[in-house]
Design a protein around this motif. Structure first.
Motif, PDB file in Angstrom:
ATOM      1  N   TYR A  17      -7.103  -0.183   1.064  1.00  0.00           N
ATOM      2  CA  TYR A  17      -5.842   1.000   1.256  1.00  0.00           C
ATOM      3  C   TYR A  17      -5.851   1.424  -0.287  1.00  0.00           C
ATOM      4  CZ  TYR A  17      -0.964   2.882   1.499  1.00  0.00           C
ATOM      5  OH  TYR A  17      -0.259   3.785   1.391  1.00  0.00           O
TER       6      TYR A  17
ATOM      7  N   LEU B 223      -6.562   5.171   4.134  1.00  0.00           N
ATOM      8  CA  LEU B 223      -7.699   3.907   4.676  1.00  0.00           C
ATOM      9  C   LEU B 223      -8.812   4.316   4.366  1.00  0.00           C
ATOM     10  CD1 LEU B 223      -5.844   3.878   8.245  1.00  0.00           C
ATOM     11  CD2 LEU B 223      -5.255   2.614   6.357  1.00  0.00           C
TER      12      LEU B 223
ATOM     13  N   ILE C  17      -0.466  -1.097   7.799  1.00  0.00           N
ATOM     14  CA  ILE C  17      -1.522  -0.362   7.120  1.00  0.00           C
ATOM     15  C   ILE C  17      -2.567  -1.378   7.253  1.00  0.00           C
ATOM     16  CG2 ILE C  17      -2.388   0.355   5.067  1.00  0.00           C
ATOM     17  CD1 ILE C  17       0.424   1.306   4.294  1.00  0.00           C
TER      18      ILE C  17
END
Ligand code: ATP
Ligand code: ATP
Ligand code: MG
Ligand code: MG
Length: 879
Positions: A658, A663, A692
């Motif tokens: 991240y 991403l 995430i």
């Protein structure tokens, strides 16, 4: 000493990845808890006199006699039981050698893992070892007769469970080619390969066997008719249904010698050959009539019996079959010779040995009398006495390999016949005076064509070269270069398994036609739910691997199943380990987070050498699993500066990270930005950090499995943490004045994760919290403590099922935790035990702009309560 629990492990597990077939017991040593073997009078001497072969066990000293020296010096009886259980199996003909014994946190209670070949025998050996050790401890002996019974029972269990000779050969060949196989329970079928690549076997019948061909071969008359029409030589003869037709039939054949056999028969039953007279015919007719209404009357062909095995329309082996017989020595009677012959270790009962015992009965008497003998006759040296007229192995016949001798024209004929009958595996029975000549020149005929022919006469002929006929059969099912396994992506971790599994499955849909996946909510094949429920164990995984439509398996693999029975597969292509945190501690003798990490590590250790372990670089216990991975490693991390990640990338590895809101997948010097989190709905606009992380793991798993960055991006756009796609996981509802979040967090790490999202919320936060009753007191206190760090107001409720706790007890502990939060937490709290009531109250009293977070016990009820208030449906994001 008593066995508290017995489990059967069938796949890679906590104890071993490779030696996966283990019986695992919990053993309470009771009065022997503080008595090592050297302090139990007579134990050592008793043990070596009952089982002297324990001398062969090396154990930790690593040399012959090693184990016995440990017994002499003093070792705990649990450890001895382990070795005894192994030795009993070895003595009964099952080669096993792996075992482990560990004390649990309960003093005097041990876990003992014992390898087995056959489950029932393994369990039996464990119980017998328990009896034996107990008796040795109490009396210094174990009765010889009991030991004999134990061993006999074990041998019986072994033989009962043994596969037939043909199946065994085919399975071993598959194993040699690393093709996975499994028994389809209660179906007498074996599956080779996984998912859409699977093929099935039932002895020498396969997925390629054609039902029309099989039925035709089973009907001797239709087979003869069709072969005659196609110009293949078959015995002259006809079928009759009444005794009155017999004379005419014999006349049509031109008289004796003739053969009479039942129309629907097999294994040589009811057949009489070389009939020379009227009185023999009558007996023969009755014998055949007993088996079938139709009776075949055929000309008797002089010659030797051969079996031609044709696989995939190629002759692969030829065997001459000689009827059961004995050869004289000038001193022993025929009965004595038979007895000697039966002592041959290759002979056994039924079809399971290389050869079968010769039985003396009416049929042998009749056969002998025709040669002028009885069982008491003493044959001259080298004189042959036939005991059977027909050459079936099942009646004691023997086989001689003739593969290199058959005439090419007969090869051509046999291959043509296998196509005419239309069988993938055909056993063609030929009688001929000389197999090296064409049938036409040696008065040869095709007596019949067998479907599902036995293979043992070729694999282990009594004379001549052994032929590995299993190889061409497996090669027909899986021609070189064809895949045998669908890819397996296995997902484990303490939190986020279901979400990540669903996300991986969703991404894989971009590439694969039918993704089969298992989750805590159920098993899915393609888009459809086929079984509801917590399906994260090996049986569920097996269902996916057995499904003939599936072209990739994505398997949520939970701790419970790994501990209970091990994995359903011996290798995975991608093994994802998300995180390891305190949860379920104290269950299944797993008491520390490090032990829990070893359980989850089973997935990392099962990764195929060409596959990838997808590991969380931010979780030190998970990152450390890299050392045990037989394949390659790919890391994911929330932090581009993570040390593990950086050094991995430096060495040219693949990672997902991240980075600056994106991403990203990094491989060597290539950086692929998949998408900004704002465009990835499952991350709730980037406000839910753990989502995430899950999305990184899922993207990376898909990437190493060959899905492109573009395809991953498209899939991420269309995957939401909605109540449809991930019910109970970060489902956010907009009720106009305020929002409600439903999340299934059920351990401190999960609460913390959701806390990460709550802290990103600008308005006030109200929590409706509770925890499962089967957790430890401290876990519930911690839940309260944690909640107080991110909620302004907390409503404490309880699960519908207290899982062993009295109503109010779990809530009390959570409140205790909230109050321990101290000055740092200014959260106010109230208790409403009934979950539905607590939710309704929270929704009725939620302030403007606030976020109500419900950690539900019953997800669907919670969602209906919220939906009843007509949440605003968000417009789908523009792509
Ligand atoms: P299996 O199940 O073992 O194949 P089956 O019951 O199907 O046996 P057949 O194969 O028809 O019976 O015959 C068994 C054996 O009997 C043959 O292998 C052969 O040895 C002998 N036999 C059958 N028919 C004849 C014949 N016409 N002439 C000579 N021998 C014969
Ligand atoms: P279970 O053991 O019940 O099957 P699971 O591992 O399948 O759980 P999910 O059902 O995906 O996990 O998520 C359950 C909850 O765990 C989520 O609702 C969330 O609160 C929390 N969670 C999900 N992902 C993570 C993560 N990566 N780290 C920490 N917590 C998470
Ligand atoms: Mg036959
Ligand atoms: Mg789950």
């Amino acid at each position: 000493m008593k066995i508290l629990q017995t489990q059967t492990l069938r796949g890679p597990n906590y104890w071993s990845i490779r030696r996966a077939k283990l019986i695992l017991i919990r053993l309470d040593l009771e009065d022997l808890a503080n008595r090592p073997s050297d302090t139990i009078p007579g134990f050592y001497n008793g043990l070596i006199s009952v089982l002297p072969s324990l001398e062969e066990h090396h154990c930790s000293p690593g040399c012959r006699g090693g184990f016995l020296s440990r017994v002499q010096e003093g070792t705990m009886v649990g450890h001895i039981l382990e070795h005894v259980a192994l030795e009993l199996q070895v003595l009964a003909g099952m080669e096993v050698g792996f075992g482990r014994t560990r004390e649990t946190v309960t003093p005097g209670v041990y876990q003992v893992a014992i390898e087995y070949q056959n489950e029932a025998a393994g369990r039996y050996a464990t119980r017998a070892a328990h009896r034996l050790c107990k008796s040795l401890a109490e009396t210094g002996t174990y009765p010889e007769a009991e030991l004999q019974t134990d061993l006999e029972d074990l041998v019986e269990l072994r033989t009962e469970a043994a596969l037939g000779a043909s199946t065994e050969a085919l399975i071993r060949e598959a194993e040699a080619l690393n093709i996975p196989w499994m028994e389809l329970e209660n179906c007498d079928l074996h599956q080779l390969g996984y998912g859409k690549y699977q093929k099935r076997l039932q002895a020498a019948l396969t997925s390629h066997s054609n039902v029309l061909g099989v039925e035709l071969a089973c009907d001797k008359e239709r087979t003869k008719e069709i072969l005659t029409r196609m110009g293949a030589p078959v015995p002259l003869g006809k079928v009759i249904y009444a005794f009155s037709e017999l004379d005419n039939a014999i006349e049509d054949l031109g008289g004796y010698p003739i053969v009479i056999k039942p129309l629907d028969g097999n294994h040589g039953r009811g057949i009489t050959i070389d009939i020379q007279s009227k009185e023999q015919v009558e007996i023969a007719y009755d014998r055949a009539k007993d088996i079938s209404t139709g009776v075949i009357v055929e000309h008797f062909y002089q010659g030797r019996d051969h079996r031609i095995l044709v696989v995939n329309h190629k002759v692969v082996a030829v065997a001459e079959r000689v009827p059961a017989h004995v050869v004289g020595n000038g001193k022993d009677t025929i009965a004595a010779l038979v007895e000697q012959e039966n002592r041959d270790h290759r002979r056994g009962a039924g079809h399971d040995n290389i050869l079968t015992h010769i039985q003396l009965d009416d049929a042998t008497d009749a056969m002998l009398s025709r040669q002028g003998f009885t069982v008491d006759t003493v044959l001259q040296p080298n004189q042959i006495g036939y005991l059977r007229a027909t050459a079936n192995l099942s009646t004691g016949g023997i086989a001689i390999d003739r593969t290199d001798e058959i005439h090419p024209e007969t090869v051509w004929l046999a291959e043509r016949v296998s196509r005419i009958i239309d069988l993938d595996i055909a056993g063609i029975d030929v009688i001929t005076t000389d197999i090296t000549q064409p049938l036409s020149q040696a008065d040869g005929v095709i007596v019949e064509v067998n479907a599902a022919p036995g293979l043992r006469m070729h694999i282990a002929p009594s004379e001549g070269r052994a032929r590995n006929v299993a190889a061409p059969i497996i090669k027909m099912l899986f021609p070189p270069g064809t895949p045998t396994r669908v890819p397996i992506v296995a997902v484990t971790g303490t939190n986020g398994k279901t979400t990540t599994t669903r996300l991986i499955a969703h991404i894989c849909r971009q590439v694969y036609d039918a993704v089969g996946f298992t989750t805590t909510d159920g098993i899915y094949i393609g888009d459809r739910l086929v079984e509801k429920g917590d399906t994260t164990g090996p049986l569920s995984a097996q269902m996916v691997l057995q499904d003939p439509t599936v072209d990739i398996a994505v398997l949520e693999t939970a701790r419970g199943g790994i501990l209970r029975s091990g994995l359903a597969f011996s290798q995975c292509d991608v093994g994802v380990v998300l995180n390891v945190a305190a949860d379920h501690l104290g269950l299944g003798d797993i008491n520390t987070v490090d032990q829990l990490a070893r359980v989850k590590g089973v997935i990392a250790e099962t990764v195929h050498p060409d596959g990838y372990a997808v590991l969380n670089a931010d979780d030190p216990r998970v990152a450390a699993m890299a050392a045990q991975v037989p394949g390659k490693v790919a890391y994911f991390s929330m932090d581009p500066e993570n040390e593990v990640l950086r050094s991995h990338l430096k060495q040219g590895g693949i990672a997902a990270v991240y980075d600056q809101g994106y991403l990203t997948i990094v491989q060597q010097d290539q950086v692929h930005r998949i998408e900004h989190v704002k465009q990835v709905p499952v991350t709730l606009g980037g406000m839910a950090p753990f989502m995430i992380a899950n999305a990184l793991a899922a993207s990376l798993a898909a990437y190493v499995q060959g899905v492109t960055v573009k395809q991953i991006q498209a899939a991420l756009h269309s995957f939401k943490a909605s109540e449809q796609q991930t019910p109970g996981r970060m489902n956010l509802f907009n009720l106009g004045q305020f929002h409600v979040l439903v999340d299934y967090a059920h351990n401190p790490a999960g609460y913390k994760a959701v806390g990460g999202f709550v802290k990103n919320w600008t308005g006030p936060a109200i929590g409706v919290v509770g925890g499962p009753g089967d957790r430890r007191d401290q876990d519930l206190i911690d839940l309260g403590k944690l909640s107080a760090t991110f909620f302004d107001q907390i409503i404490v409720k309880e699960d519908d099922d207290g899982r062993g706790r009295a109503p109010g007890n779990a809530a009390e502990l959570i409140v205790q935790g909230i109050c321990q939060g101290g000055a740092e937490s200014a959260a106010s709290h109230s208790v409403r035990l009934d979950e539905a009531e607590a939710i309704i109250w929270a929704l009725d009293n939620a302030p403007k702009e606030s976020l109500v977070v419900v950690f539900p016990d019953n997800v669907s009820r919670t969602i209906s309560l919220i939906k009843a208030r007509n949440p605003i449906v968000e417009k789908p994001e523009e792509a």
